[in-house]
Design an enzyme around this catalytic site. Sequence first.
Site, mmCIF file in Angstrom:
data_model
loop_
_atom_site.group_PDB
_atom_site.id
_atom_site.type_symbol
_atom_site.label_atom_id
_atom_site.label_comp_id
_atom_site.label_asym_id
_atom_site.label_seq_id
_atom_site.Cartn_x
_atom_site.Cartn_y
_atom_site.Cartn_z
ATOM 1 C CG LEU A 1 60.153 -12.814 -8.835
ATOM 2 C CD1 LEU A 1 60.956 -13.478 -7.535
ATOM 3 C CD2 LEU A 1 58.627 -12.253 -8.468
ATOM 4 C CB SER A 2 60.714 -11.845 -14.442
ATOM 5 O OG SER A 2 59.388 -11.231 -13.836
ATOM 6 C CD GLU A 3 65.897 -16.620 -12.524
ATOM 7 O OE1 GLU A 3 65.866 -17.620 -13.084
ATOM 8 O OE2 GLU A 3 66.507 -16.155 -11.688
ATOM 9 C CG ASP B 1 50.135 -9.868 -1.420
ATOM 10 O OD1 ASP B 1 49.658 -10.626 -2.304
ATOM 11 O OD2 ASP B 1 50.394 -10.557 -0.369
ATOM 12 N NE ARG C 1 50.582 -10.028 -7.990
ATOM 13 C CZ ARG C 1 50.972 -11.223 -7.541
ATOM 14 N NH1 ARG C 1 50.236 -11.881 -6.691
ATOM 15 N NH2 ARG C 1 51.913 -11.987 -8.255
ATOM 16 C CD GLN D 1 19.169 4.013 -27.187
ATOM 17 O OE1 GLN D 1 19.089 3.103 -27.926
ATOM 18 N NE2 GLN D 1 18.394 4.601 -26.199
ATOM 19 N N GLY E 1 36.901 6.602 -33.710
ATOM 20 C CA GLY E 1 37.094 6.129 -35.104
ATOM 21 C C GLY E 1 38.054 6.087 -35.512
ATOM 22 C CD GLU F 1 54.206 -4.788 -9.725
ATOM 23 O OE1 GLU F 1 53.537 -4.841 -8.741
ATOM 24 O OE2 GLU F 1 54.693 -3.741 -10.043
ATOM 25 C CD GLU G 1 46.254 -15.473 -18.066
ATOM 26 O OE1 GLU G 1 46.983 -14.588 -17.733
ATOM 27 O OE2 GLU G 1 45.593 -15.285 -19.342
HETATM 28 N N1 CAA Z 1 52.267 -13.691 1.058
HETATM 29 C C1 CAA Z 1 53.386 -14.366 2.128
HETATM 30 N N2 CAA Z 1 53.652 -15.513 1.794
HETATM 31 C C2 CAA Z 1 53.438 -16.110 0.354
HETATM 32 C C3 CAA Z 1 52.507 -15.287 -0.474
HETATM 33 C C4 CAA Z 1 52.089 -14.049 -0.044
HETATM 34 N N3 CAA Z 1 51.072 -13.391 -0.703
HETATM 35 N N4 CAA Z 1 52.144 -16.073 -1.384
HETATM 36 C C5 CAA Z 1 52.825 -17.295 -1.282
HETATM 37 N N5 CAA Z 1 53.701 -17.195 -0.114
HETATM 38 C C6 CAA Z 1 54.262 -18.376 0.639
HETATM 39 C C7 CAA Z 1 53.399 -19.390 0.805
HETATM 40 O O1 CAA Z 1 52.880 -19.726 2.003
HETATM 41 C C8 CAA Z 1 54.596 -20.775 0.591
HETATM 42 O O2 CAA Z 1 55.047 -20.664 2.026
HETATM 43 P P1 CAA Z 1 55.395 -21.945 2.593
HETATM 44 O O3 CAA Z 1 56.464 -22.437 1.903
HETATM 45 O O4 CAA Z 1 56.014 -21.622 4.011
HETATM 46 O O5 CAA Z 1 54.320 -22.994 2.747
HETATM 47 C C9 CAA Z 1 55.458 -19.958 -0.415
HETATM 48 O O6 CAA Z 1 55.392 -18.603 -0.358
HETATM 49 C C10 CAA Z 1 55.364 -20.819 -1.806
HETATM 50 O O7 CAA Z 1 54.028 -20.400 -2.066
HETATM 51 P P2 CAA Z 1 53.037 -21.256 -3.369
HETATM 52 O O8 CAA Z 1 53.231 -22.641 -2.919
HETATM 53 O O9 CAA Z 1 51.803 -20.481 -3.231
HETATM 54 O O10 CAA Z 1 53.850 -21.032 -4.530
HETATM 55 P P3 CAA Z 1 53.668 -21.317 -6.063
HETATM 56 O O11 CAA Z 1 54.992 -21.900 -6.800
HETATM 57 O O12 CAA Z 1 52.508 -22.055 -6.096
HETATM 58 O O13 CAA Z 1 53.387 -19.839 -6.733
HETATM 59 C C11 CAA Z 1 52.235 -17.860 -7.345
HETATM 60 C C12 CAA Z 1 52.414 -18.995 -6.346
HETATM 61 C C13 CAA Z 1 51.261 -16.997 -6.954
HETATM 62 C C14 CAA Z 1 51.776 -18.520 -8.924
HETATM 63 C C15 CAA Z 1 53.581 -17.166 -7.504
HETATM 64 O O14 CAA Z 1 54.743 -17.800 -8.044
HETATM 65 C C16 CAA Z 1 53.305 -15.849 -8.407
HETATM 66 O O15 CAA Z 1 52.993 -14.959 -7.755
HETATM 67 N N6 CAA Z 1 53.915 -15.706 -9.494
HETATM 68 C C17 CAA Z 1 53.886 -14.368 -10.518
HETATM 69 C C18 CAA Z 1 55.174 -13.698 -10.063
HETATM 70 C C19 CAA Z 1 54.882 -12.149 -10.412
HETATM 71 O O16 CAA Z 1 54.106 -11.553 -10.219
HETATM 72 N N7 CAA Z 1 56.026 -11.645 -11.243
HETATM 73 C C20 CAA Z 1 56.017 -10.517 -11.452
HETATM 74 C C21 CAA Z 1 57.391 -9.763 -11.678
HETATM 75 S S1 CAA Z 1 57.725 -8.051 -10.972
HETATM 76 C C22 CAA Z 1 57.177 -7.363 -12.051
HETATM 77 O O17 CAA Z 1 56.461 -7.516 -13.031
HETATM 78 C C23 CAA Z 1 57.574 -5.725 -11.498
HETATM 79 C C24 CAA Z 1 57.708 -4.778 -12.767
HETATM 80 O O18 CAA Z 1 58.934 -4.647 -13.210
HETATM 81 C C25 CAA Z 1 56.650 -4.119 -13.038
#
Ligand code: CAA
Length: 384
Positions: free
Chosen positions: A129-131, A244, A247, A283, A343, A367, A371
């Site tokens: 996902l990340s870029e 979800d 995490r 303590q 220590g 993940e 923030e």
């Molecule tokens: N379940 C289902 N749908 C969801 C959802 C969820 N938990 N969260 C958001 N959505 C949906 C929203 O309902 C919305 O849908 P509609 O268009 O139908 O209304 C859509 O997704 C967009 O959601 P937001 O408007 O809330 O999006 P946002 O741009 O405000 O972003 C955010 C929200 C929570 C900041 C999100 O971008 C986010 O979680 N960012 C962090 C990304 C992340 O965790 N990256 C980790 C990379 S993976 C990794 O680290 C793996 C590894 O290698 C260990």
Amino acid sequence: MNFTLSEEHKLIQEAARDFAAAEIKDAIERDEASEFPHAIIPKLGEMGFMGMMVPPEYDGAGMDAVSYVLAMEEISKVDASVGVVMSVNNSLVCWGINEHGTEAQKQKYLRPLAKAQNDGKLYIGAFCLSEPDAGSDATHQSTNAYLDGDHWVLNGAKNWITNGTTAEVYLVFATTDKSKGSRGISCFIVERGTKGFDVLKKEKKLGIRSSDTCSLGFTDCHIPTENMLGPEGEGFKIAMKSLDGGRIGIAAQALGIAAASLEKSIKYAGERKSFGKPIFEHQAIQMKLADMATELDGARLLVLQAAWMKDQGMKYSRQSAMCKLFASRIAVKAALEAIQIHGGYGYVQEYEVERYLRDAKITEIYEGTSEVQHIVIARDLLRD
Ligand code: CAA
């Protein structure tokens, strides 16, 4: 309300603990060499720990999320690098394919992923996902895909991909219709070795060094249309739903690090003497240990609650964010206190607690940073 684990859950916890004690050796050496745990992962697969929530008909262990977090904690307690390999495969890759995949995708990809093996070869997944310019702001996917006959053509780059150099299957998120924002993102299953797909730089990291993290590149990479995961435009929701669950797994990894920090500190405090008595009798040390234990229990309750809610089919985004936020915070704190209690010994490699601190820090970042967890929790509060 019942705070006792079921007999089945206790058995899984015990099996993971025994496995970690018997099979996860040389964490210090692997960390120093940034060496992937090649020998351990297939064994984890044989135990059913790489596809814990995958149904048995797809060669998974058919367990629940509570079992998964119990096992994650035990494995991560011994080596958090092994923990993250397990976590990504289970909750970000297998879960997504099981939930959104077609029957053909499940037969082809989920089966071997659930065992982490295919024809005797390591077979694990990565979640892309990340870029370079889209970490927390995950809707801004620059990686894009256009349709060309019976193929999608992918172009772009991905960063900080766990299991990046070792995976066989990559779930790649890309914009298929820019005009639709987050509703224009789709998810693709990309096989290692596909033309136009390159595994690029392997990162040198502060912690979880024996897991591998790298960047990926896609240049006119042709993916058959049948390799889209879920419907077109549903990719962002698939990513969010996967995270979800993911995490909760990372929160359990943090629990493991915090538990190891506490266990090592209690042992050391009983052995080390200063001013004529074991430091446990001072303590100042007792207060640190008591705080570490209290925070660990609090975090564990949050993690188990989130996993239980997932198992009940309840909404759990908020609880998942809460448990990751809290468990990652207390893991960093516990590791820091463990160093303080040890220590000078705490600052050197041999006593391991310095690794716990380096490993703990990433749980506040990947993940979704702390923030981002605040955003998820606060938005959910406002919706109530
Ligand atoms: N379940 C289902 N749908 C969801 C959802 C969820 N938990 N969260 C958001 N959505 C949906 C929203 O309902 C919305 O849908 P509609 O268009 O139908 O209304 C859509 O997704 C967009 O959601 P937001 O408007 O809330 O999006 P946002 O741009 O405000 O972003 C955010 C929200 C929570 C900041 C999100 O971008 C986010 O979680 N960012 C962090 C990304 C992340 O965790 N990256 C980790 C990379 S993976 C990794 O680290 C793996 C590894 O290698 C260990």
